[in-house]
Design a protein around this motif. Structure first.
Motif, PDB file in Angstrom:
ATOM      1  N   LEU A  29       0.833  -1.207   0.000  1.00  0.00           N
ATOM      2  CA  LEU A  29       0.000   0.000   0.000  1.00  0.00           C
ATOM      3  C   LEU A  29       0.865   1.255   0.000  1.00  0.00           C
ATOM      4  O   LEU A  29       0.517   2.258  -0.624  1.00  0.00           O
ATOM      5  CB  LEU A  29      -0.916   0.012   1.228  1.00  0.00           C
ATOM      6  N   GLN A  30       1.973   1.219   0.714  1.00  0.00           N
ATOM      7  CA  GLN A  30       2.838   2.395   0.817  1.00  0.00           C
ATOM      8  C   GLN A  30       3.461   2.774  -0.516  1.00  0.00           C
ATOM      9  O   GLN A  30       3.862   3.925  -0.718  1.00  0.00           O
ATOM     10  CB  GLN A  30       3.934   2.158   1.847  1.00  0.00           C
ATOM     11  N   THR A  31       3.575   1.807  -1.420  1.00  0.00           N
ATOM     12  CA  THR A  31       4.246   2.089  -2.688  1.00  0.00           C
ATOM     13  C   THR A  31       3.270   2.516  -3.790  1.00  0.00           C
ATOM     14  O   THR A  31       3.692   2.890  -4.869  1.00  0.00           O
ATOM     15  CB  THR A  31       5.012   0.837  -3.170  1.00  0.00           C
ATOM     16  N   ARG A  32       1.971   2.440  -3.522  1.00  0.00           N
ATOM     17  CA  ARG A  32       0.955   2.771  -4.533  1.00  0.00           C
ATOM     18  C   ARG A  32      -0.006   3.822  -3.992  1.00  0.00           C
ATOM     19  O   ARG A  32      -0.297   3.863  -2.799  1.00  0.00           O
ATOM     20  CB  ARG A  32       0.154   1.521  -4.908  1.00  0.00           C
ATOM     21  N   GLN A  33      -0.510   4.647  -4.866  1.00  0.00           N
ATOM     22  CA  GLN A  33      -1.543   5.597  -4.448  1.00  0.00           C
ATOM     23  C   GLN A  33      -2.841   4.873  -4.148  1.00  0.00           C
ATOM     24  O   GLN A  33      -3.577   5.240  -3.223  1.00  0.00           O
ATOM     25  CB  GLN A  33      -1.768   6.653  -5.538  1.00  0.00           C
ATOM     26  N   ARG A  34      -3.140   3.849  -4.935  1.00  0.00           N
ATOM     27  CA  ARG A  34      -4.387   3.107  -4.744  1.00  0.00           C
ATOM     28  C   ARG A  34      -4.147   1.668  -5.199  1.00  0.00           C
ATOM     29  O   ARG A  34      -3.474   1.418  -6.198  1.00  0.00           O
ATOM     30  CB  ARG A  34      -5.524   3.738  -5.544  1.00  0.00           C
ATOM     31  N   VAL A  35      -4.682   0.713  -4.452  1.00  0.00           N
ATOM     32  CA  VAL A  35      -4.476  -0.707  -4.721  1.00  0.00           C
ATOM     33  C   VAL A  35      -5.818  -1.415  -4.745  1.00  0.00           C
ATOM     34  O   VAL A  35      -6.658  -1.190  -3.858  1.00  0.00           O
ATOM     35  CB  VAL A  35      -3.581  -1.348  -3.632  1.00  0.00           C
ATOM     36  N   THR A  36      -6.036  -2.258  -5.728  1.00  0.00           N
ATOM     37  CA  THR A  36      -7.245  -3.069  -5.745  1.00  0.00           C
ATOM     38  C   THR A  36      -6.963  -4.386  -5.023  1.00  0.00           C
ATOM     39  O   THR A  36      -5.805  -4.806  -4.864  1.00  0.00           O
ATOM     40  CB  THR A  36      -7.695  -3.368  -7.176  1.00  0.00           C
TER      41      THR A  36
ATOM     42  N   VAL B 199      12.499  -3.212  -1.852  1.00  0.00           N
ATOM     43  CA  VAL B 199      12.852  -2.111  -2.754  1.00  0.00           C
ATOM     44  C   VAL B 199      11.650  -1.213  -2.986  1.00  0.00           C
ATOM     45  O   VAL B 199      11.746   0.014  -2.936  1.00  0.00           O
ATOM     46  CB  VAL B 199      13.386  -2.661  -4.096  1.00  0.00           C
ATOM     47  N   ARG B 200      10.493  -1.831  -3.205  1.00  0.00           N
ATOM     48  CA  ARG B 200       9.292  -1.033  -3.485  1.00  0.00           C
ATOM     49  C   ARG B 200       8.852  -0.246  -2.255  1.00  0.00           C
ATOM     50  O   ARG B 200       8.195   0.778  -2.369  1.00  0.00           O
ATOM     51  CB  ARG B 200       8.166  -1.935  -3.979  1.00  0.00           C
ATOM     52  N   ALA B 201       9.196  -0.743  -1.070  1.00  0.00           N
ATOM     53  CA  ALA B 201       8.776  -0.069   0.166  1.00  0.00           C
ATOM     54  C   ALA B 201       9.713   1.054   0.564  1.00  0.00           C
ATOM     55  O   ALA B 201       9.366   1.871   1.416  1.00  0.00           O
ATOM     56  CB  ALA B 201       8.702  -1.085   1.305  1.00  0.00           C
TER      57      ALA B 201
ATOM     58  N   SER C 263      -6.574   2.738  -0.259  1.00  0.00           N
ATOM     59  CA  SER C 263      -5.485   3.716  -0.144  1.00  0.00           C
ATOM     60  C   SER C 263      -5.213   3.990   1.324  1.00  0.00           C
ATOM     61  O   SER C 263      -6.059   3.762   2.203  1.00  0.00           O
ATOM     62  CB  SER C 263      -5.856   5.030  -0.843  1.00  0.00           C
ATOM     63  N   LEU C 264      -4.028   4.525   1.567  1.00  0.00           N
ATOM     64  CA  LEU C 264      -3.691   5.018   2.895  1.00  0.00           C
ATOM     65  C   LEU C 264      -4.150   6.467   2.998  1.00  0.00           C
ATOM     66  O   LEU C 264      -3.895   7.264   2.085  1.00  0.00           O
ATOM     67  CB  LEU C 264      -2.188   4.925   3.139  1.00  0.00           C
ATOM     68  N   VAL C 265      -4.807   6.810   4.083  1.00  0.00           N
ATOM     69  CA  VAL C 265      -5.335   8.161   4.256  1.00  0.00           C
ATOM     70  C   VAL C 265      -4.200   9.171   4.216  1.00  0.00           C
ATOM     71  O   VAL C 265      -3.218   9.058   4.938  1.00  0.00           O
ATOM     72  CB  VAL C 265      -6.099   8.289   5.593  1.00  0.00           C
ATOM     73  N   GLY C 266      -4.363  10.159   3.299  1.00  0.00           N
ATOM     74  CA  GLY C 266      -3.370  11.216   3.207  1.00  0.00           C
ATOM     75  C   GLY C 266      -1.986  10.745   2.818  1.00  0.00           C
ATOM     76  O   GLY C 266      -0.993  11.401   3.102  1.00  0.00           O
ATOM     77  N   GLY C 267      -1.931   9.566   2.169  1.00  0.00           N
ATOM     78  CA  GLY C 267      -0.619   9.044   1.799  1.00  0.00           C
ATOM     79  C   GLY C 267       0.211   8.633   2.996  1.00  0.00           C
ATOM     80  O   GLY C 267       1.448   8.641   2.953  1.00  0.00           O
ATOM     81  N   ALA C 268      -0.445   8.313   4.101  1.00  0.00           N
ATOM     82  CA  ALA C 268       0.265   7.962   5.335  1.00  0.00           C
ATOM     83  C   ALA C 268       1.259   6.847   5.082  1.00  0.00           C
ATOM     84  O   ALA C 268       1.036   5.955   4.268  1.00  0.00           O
ATOM     85  CB  ALA C 268      -0.754   7.535   6.403  1.00  0.00           C
ATOM     86  N   ARG C 269       2.366   6.915   5.820  1.00  0.00           N
ATOM     87  CA  ARG C 269       3.414   5.912   5.665  1.00  0.00           C
ATOM     88  C   ARG C 269       3.841   5.442   7.048  1.00  0.00           C
ATOM     89  O   ARG C 269       3.837   6.185   8.015  1.00  0.00           O
ATOM     90  CB  ARG C 269       4.636   6.458   4.917  1.00  0.00           C
ATOM     91  N   THR C 270       4.229   4.186   7.115  1.00  0.00           N
ATOM     92  CA  THR C 270       4.782   3.628   8.344  1.00  0.00           C
ATOM     93  C   THR C 270       6.171   3.112   8.036  1.00  0.00           C
ATOM     94  O   THR C 270       6.343   2.282   7.141  1.00  0.00           O
ATOM     95  CB  THR C 270       3.907   2.464   8.855  1.00  0.00           C
ATOM     96  N   ASP C 271       7.172   3.603   8.766  1.00  0.00           N
ATOM     97  CA  ASP C 271       8.555   3.165   8.525  1.00  0.00           C
ATOM     98  C   ASP C 271       8.765   1.830   9.211  1.00  0.00           C
ATOM     99  O   ASP C 271       8.979   1.750  10.416  1.00  0.00           O
ATOM    100  CB  ASP C 271       9.534   4.203   9.083  1.00  0.00           C
ATOM    101  N   LEU C 272       8.656   0.762   8.433  1.00  0.00           N
ATOM    102  CA  LEU C 272       8.795  -0.572   9.013  1.00  0.00           C
ATOM    103  C   LEU C 272      10.233  -1.067   8.985  1.00  0.00           C
ATOM    104  O   LEU C 272      10.542  -2.088   9.572  1.00  0.00           O
ATOM    105  CB  LEU C 272       7.925  -1.562   8.227  1.00  0.00           C
ATOM    106  N   THR C 273      11.117  -0.393   8.302  1.00  0.00           N
ATOM    107  CA  THR C 273      12.487  -0.885   8.169  1.00  0.00           C
ATOM    108  C   THR C 273      13.436  -0.236   9.149  1.00  0.00           C
ATOM    109  O   THR C 273      14.265  -0.899   9.758  1.00  0.00           O
ATOM    110  CB  THR C 273      13.016  -0.650   6.742  1.00  0.00           C
ATOM    111  N   GLY C 274      13.372   1.076   9.302  1.00  0.00           N
ATOM    112  CA  GLY C 274      14.320   1.765  10.163  1.00  0.00           C
ATOM    113  C   GLY C 274      15.739   1.700   9.637  1.00  0.00           C
ATOM    114  O   GLY C 274      16.702   1.941  10.368  1.00  0.00           O
TER     115      GLY C 274
END
Length: 313
Positions: A13-20, A102-104, A60-71
């Motif tokens: 989800l983080q790599t796309r604006q919208r996902v089906t 890579v995509r994330a 989609s993620l609201v407002g393009g929200a992102r979560t840093d899962l890698t650090g």
């Protein structure tokens, strides 16, 4: 519902604006119904994801929200992809995980990661002829992760396989070779994964000691091995030009002393026994002369006599 699949869905989800749901299903290799259920689970868990119906809709993620899962920092990412990039001998599962990573990654880090992946190559062939294949690595790794006791077949060089029960605690890699660290009836032991000939789960769980630390345990076990490999010291002298051959045969276990007027150099070499060191040096013939201990000289004399009897005229 697997937590790792939910994490993969969030990364996608983080790599796309919208996902089906269909796109996510294809990415995760699951059914469209399962993908939709995963998306709903993310929303229920408080992840700011929403759905939009109709043509052009999706998740989609609201407002393009992102979560840093890698650090991960940029240098850490480059190091990771240099070691395990698509051209560095990684398994198909590892390559799939790396593509998702890579995509994330944020765009500024993505190019560096892809460049690092193209910059490395690994060849599993050992020019010394040592067998480095590990056909049973996957079930051994799974037993470590899931905490399963194993009954393994294990074959030391020149011996028939024998079975023993082990409680896997971790896997350590040294110079490209993996070792299983396991609790046994004789305490902690290491087993070279490439020498495991069979794996069967006993059905018993492994209770990991609360104070167990794999890095500390490995250092202790490795130190014991180093002590066994350097149990004796052999002394002698070597002819000029033999240094590189000696280092190839003995690695860091050979030390050099003073050079005499005839160009020969005093040497010391550590090994598990005088006989083992002598056998390694036998191929140098008269270019190495051992002085002590007497067992090393006797071993070379015996090897020389056997070769003379076999090949002499």
């Amino acid at each position: 519902m697997r937590a790792d699949r939910l994490v993969a869905a969030l990364l996608f989800l983080q790599t796309r604006q919208r996902v089906t749901a269909a796109e996510l299903a294809a990415e995760l290799d699951v059914s469209e119904r399962t993908a939709r259920r995963d998306l709903e689970a993310l929303a229920s868990a408080g992840v700011p994801v929403y759905s939009q119906a109709g043509q052009g809709g999706g998740w989609s993620l609201v407002g393009g929200a992102r979560t840093d899962l890698t650090g991960l920092t940029a240098p850490e990412i480059r190091e990771l992809f240099l070691l395990t990039g698509p051209d560095a001998g990684a398994s198909p599962r590892t390559r799939t995980a790396l593509r998702k990573l890579v995509r994330a990654l944020p765009a500024p880090l993505r190019d560096g990661a892809e460049a690092a992946a193209r910059a490395g190559v690994a060849d599993g062939t050992d020019w010394a002829g040592t067998d480095t294949e590990e056909p049973l690595l996957a079930p051994v790794q799974r037993a470590v992760v899931e905490g399963r006791e194993l009954r393994i077949g294990y074959a030391r060089p020149g011996r028939d396989p024998h079975e023993r029960t082990v409680r896997p605690l971790g896997i350590a890699a040294k110079a490209g070779t993996r070792y299983l660290v396991a609790d046994t009836e004789h305490g902690l032991r290491t087993f070279r994964v490439g020498r495991v000939t069979s794996v069967a789960e006993t059905g018993n769980p492994v209770v990991r000691p609360e104070d167990f630390d794999l890095a500390t345990a490995w250092r202790t076990l490795a130190a014991r091995m180093e002590d066994r490999l350097a149990a004796v010291t052999v002394r002698g002298r070597a002819a000029p030009g033999t240094e590189r051959v000696l280092e190839g045969l003995l690695g860091g276990r050979v030390r050099y002393g003073e050079r005499t007027t005839d160009g020969w150099t005093a040497i010391e070499a550590d090994g598990p026994s005088p006989e083992v060191v002598a056998a390694r040096l036998a191929g140098l013939g008269a270019r190495v002369e051992l002085h002590d201990p007497p067992e090393a000289r006797a071993a070379l004399a015996r090897i020389g006599a056997e070769l003379t009897a076999l090949y002499g005229t």
